[in-house]
Scaffold this active site. Structure first.
Site, PDB file in Angstrom:
ATOM      1  N   CYS A  15      79.592 -42.783  36.086  1.00  0.00           N
ATOM      2  CA  CYS A  15      78.372 -42.859  36.883  1.00  0.00           C
ATOM      3  C   CYS A  15      78.163 -44.238  37.509  1.00  0.00           C
ATOM      4  O   CYS A  15      78.856 -44.550  38.461  1.00  0.00           O
ATOM      5  CB  CYS A  15      77.186 -42.397  36.051  1.00  0.00           C
ATOM      6  SG  CYS A  15      76.060 -41.415  37.042  1.00  0.00           S
ATOM      7  N   HIS A  58      78.844 -36.963  34.178  1.00  0.00           N
ATOM      8  CA  HIS A  58      78.813 -37.350  32.766  1.00  0.00           C
ATOM      9  C   HIS A  58      79.696 -36.437  31.914  1.00  0.00           C
ATOM     10  O   HIS A  58      79.256 -35.378  31.469  1.00  0.00           O
ATOM     11  CB  HIS A  58      77.369 -37.333  32.259  1.00  0.00           C
ATOM     12  CG  HIS A  58      76.551 -38.459  32.809  1.00  0.00           C
ATOM     13  ND1 HIS A  58      76.353 -39.646  32.130  1.00  0.00           N
ATOM     14  CD2 HIS A  58      75.920 -38.609  33.993  1.00  0.00           C
ATOM     15  CE1 HIS A  58      75.631 -40.470  32.869  1.00  0.00           C
ATOM     16  NE2 HIS A  58      75.354 -39.873  34.013  1.00  0.00           N
ATOM     17  N   GLU A  92      80.412 -36.776  28.948  1.00  0.00           N
ATOM     18  CA  GLU A  92      79.854 -36.715  27.587  1.00  0.00           C
ATOM     19  C   GLU A  92      78.701 -35.735  27.498  1.00  0.00           C
ATOM     20  O   GLU A  92      78.157 -35.473  26.419  1.00  0.00           O
ATOM     21  CB  GLU A  92      79.393 -38.117  27.139  1.00  0.00           C
ATOM     22  CG  GLU A  92      78.016 -38.534  27.622  1.00  0.00           C
ATOM     23  CD  GLU A  92      77.979 -38.911  29.114  1.00  0.00           C
ATOM     24  OE1 GLU A  92      79.047 -38.954  29.748  1.00  0.00           O
ATOM     25  OE2 GLU A  92      76.866 -39.138  29.627  1.00  0.00           O
TER      26      GLU A  92
HETATM   27  N1  LIG Z   1      73.518 -42.219  35.508  1.00  0.00           N
HETATM   28  C1  LIG Z   1      73.888 -43.300  36.238  1.00  0.00           C
HETATM   29  O1  LIG Z   1      74.705 -44.136  35.824  1.00  0.00           O
HETATM   30  C2  LIG Z   1      73.210 -43.462  37.568  1.00  0.00           C
HETATM   31  C3  LIG Z   1      73.905 -44.450  38.475  1.00  0.00           C
HETATM   32  C4  LIG Z   1      72.979 -44.952  39.575  1.00  0.00           C
HETATM   33  N2  LIG Z   1      71.798 -45.607  39.022  1.00  0.00           N
HETATM   34  C5  LIG Z   1      72.550 -43.777  40.450  1.00  0.00           C
HETATM   35  O2  LIG Z   1      71.394 -43.379  40.405  1.00  0.00           O
HETATM   36  O3  LIG Z   1      73.371 -43.224  41.155  1.00  0.00           O
END
Ligand SMILES: NC(=O)CC[C@H](N)C(=O)O
Length: 408
Positions: A308, A392, A394
Site C-alpha cells: 500500500c 493488503h 494480509e
Molecule cells: N493503506 C495505505 O497504506 C494507504 C496508502 C495511502 N495513504 C493511500 O491512501 O493511498
C-alpha cells in the site's frame, strides 16, 4: 435513575373531520404518543452535525467521544471487520463511513486490533447495534470509541453520503457535537483543511526499533502451507503498519525487526536483513520525501517489498509518480488479477492514491491490476529485487486469497 415506564396513550384522531359521519366512522388515524412518564422521549435526538466542504449538513446521533474533528470522508464497503478498520493507522486524517448499515453487533475483542490505537477522525454508520452477539466480545463499540477518544455518529443517511462521494470524490468534513459552533464555522473549518501534502506517517509510526514475535494464533491459522521455511530476517518500516502484516510474516517463520519511519537506511543495512518491508500508512505519499529517500537508499542492496503506502513509495523511488484517486478503494471485495499467472484474487483494499504505471521507468513491471478500474495493483523490478502490492495481502479485514505468498 427513575425507571422509565413507557406509557402508551392511544388517541384516536379523526383526520377527516365530521364532514361525513360515514367517512369519519370508517377512516381514522391512530397516532401513538410515546411518553416516558416524565415527558422525555425514549429515543435519542440528533446531537451531532457532519458538515461537508460542499456545504451539505448531515444531522446525526453521536456515540463514542464528543468534540469537533476534521477529516477526509471515505466510504468502506467491507461487510465485516469494522474493528480491524478502526485500528488501521492508514485511516489517520479520515472519517470512515461504513456502507454496511449494521455496525457494532459483534462488539470488540482485543485479538483483532491492527494497532494499539485508533487514529481515524471518526466513524460514520447507519445503524448502531444496541446489542452485541459474539462469544469473543470483550467490550461494546461505543465504550471502545469513548475510551480511545474517537467520535462516532449513527442514524445518518450513509447511502446518500456515499453517492455524493462517488459523484464528487472524497470530501473534507467536520464532525461536531459542540452546539456553540455555527454551521458556517464548521463549513469554514472543512474548507481550510486538506489531507493532501501533509505528513500523517510521523504521527502513527513507532518511536524506536523493536522485535515482533506474535504469529497468527493457532486457532485462527488458515494457511495450509507447510510450517516455517528458512528463518528470514525482515526489517519492517512502520509507516503505520498493520499488526496482521507482522503476524503473517511471523507465521511464515520470519524474524522481524520493526523500525520507525525515519530510521536511517544505513542503520537498516547494518542489520544485514534478508529483506526489507515498507508498510502501509496514512496520507499523501508525496508528502513524505524523507521516506522515499530511505527507500531509494535501500533498493538494490537487499530484496525489498512494499504494501500500500510502501508500494507507492517504491513507485516514487523507482522514478514513477503517484496520483490521488476520486474516492479510492476501501473494501474487502475488490478483484485483482495477477498478470503473471492470470489468477484473480478477491482482495482487501484501503487506499486513496495510486501509482501511475505510465510514469514507471523501463524494467519496472506492473504485476497486478484492479479489475474494477484497471489501476495498478502491484509492481516488480526483478533486476533490483523489488516487489510490491497496492492492496493488503494480509487482509484483516477481508479474504485470504492473497495470503499464500504465491510468486508475485
Ligand atoms: N493503506 C495505505 O497504506 C494507504 C496508502 C495511502 N495513504 C493511500 O491512501 O493511498
Amino acid at each position: 435513575m427513575a425507571t422509565k415506564a413507557l406509557a402508551f396513550t392511544l388517541s384516536l384522531n379523526d383526520c377527516f373531520g365530521s364532514k361525513s359521519p360515514h367517512t369519519a366512522s370508517k377512516v381514522s388515524v391512530f397516532s401513538v404518543r410515546c411518553s416516558t412518564g416524565n415527558g422525555e422521549r425514549p429515543w435519542k435526538n440528533s446531537d451531532a452535525r457532519l458538515v461537508l466542504e460542499d456545504g451539505s449538513i448531515w444531522k446525526a446521533k453521536s456515540f463514542g467521544a464528543s468534540g469537533t474533528q476534521v477529516g477526509e470522508v471515505v466510504f468502506n464497503t467491507s461487510l465485516t471487520g469494522y474493528q480491524e478498520i478502526l485500528t488501521d493507522p492508514s485511516y489517520a486524517g479520515q472519517f470512515v463511513l461504513m456502507t454496511n448499515p449494521h455496525i457494532g453487533n459483534t462488539g470488540i475483542n482485543f485479538d483483532d486490533e491492527e494497532s494499539t490505537q485508533c487514529f481515524l477522525s471518526g466513524l460514520v454508520i447507519r445503524s448502531l447495534s444496541i446489542s452485541t452477539s459474539n462469544w469473543r466480545c470483550e467490550k461494546d463499540l461505543g465504550d471502545y470509541l469513548t475510551e480511545r477518544n474517537v467520535m462516532g455518529i449513527y442514524d445518518v443517511d450513509t447511502r446518500a453520503i456515499t453517492r455524493r462521494l462517488r459523484e464528487d470524490g472524497s470530501l473534507i468534513g467536520v464532525l461536531s457535537t459542540d452546539n456553540s459552533k455555527t454551521d458556517e464555522e464548521l463549513l469554514q473549518m472543512s474548507k481550510s483543511w486538506d489531507i493532501v501534502g501533509i505528513d500523517l506517517i510521523s504521527g502513527v509510526s513507532c518511536k524506536s526499533p523493536h522485535e515482533w514475535i506474535d504469529r497468527t494464533r493457532e486457532e485462527w491459522e488458515f494457511s495450509s502451507s507447510e510450517g516455517p521455511r528458512d528463518t528470514f530476517h525482515v526489517v519492517a518500516y512502520d509507516f503505520g503498519i498493520k499488526h496482521n502484516i507482522l503476524r503473517r510474516l511471523a507465521s511464515y517463520g520470519c524474524k522481524i525487526t520493526v523500525v520507525p519511519s525515519t530510521w536511517p537506511a544505513s542503520e537498516t543495512l547494518k542489520l544485514n536483513p534478508d529483506g526489507v518491508l515498507f508498510s502501509n500508512g496514512p496520507g499523501d505519499p508525496s508528502a513524505v520525501p524523507y521516506a522515499v529517500e530511505t527507500v531509494k537508499n535501500i533498493i538494490g542492496k537487499v530484496p525489498v517489498f512494499g504494501i500500500c503506502m510502501g508500494h507507492q513509495l517504491l513507485g516514487q523511488a523507482l522514478g514513477g509518480t503517484t496520483y490521488k484517486m476520486k474516492f479510492g478503494h476501501h473494501g474487502g471485495n475488490h478483484p485483482v488479477r495477477n498478470l503473471r499467472t492470470g489468477r484473480v484474487e478477491i482482495s482487501s483494499q484501503n487506499h486513496n492514491y495510486a501509482v501511475d504505471p505510465a510514469t514507471l521507468p523501463k524494467g519496472v513491471e506492473v504485476t497486478h491490476i484492479n479489475l474494477n478500474d484497471s489501476s495498478c495493483a502491484g509492481l516488480a523490478f526483478p533486476a533490483r529485487k523489488v516487489v510490491s502490492l497496492q492492496y493488503h495481502p494480509e487482509a484483516s479485514p477481508g479474504p485470504h486469497d492473497s495470503d499464500n505468498g504465491e510468486r508475485i
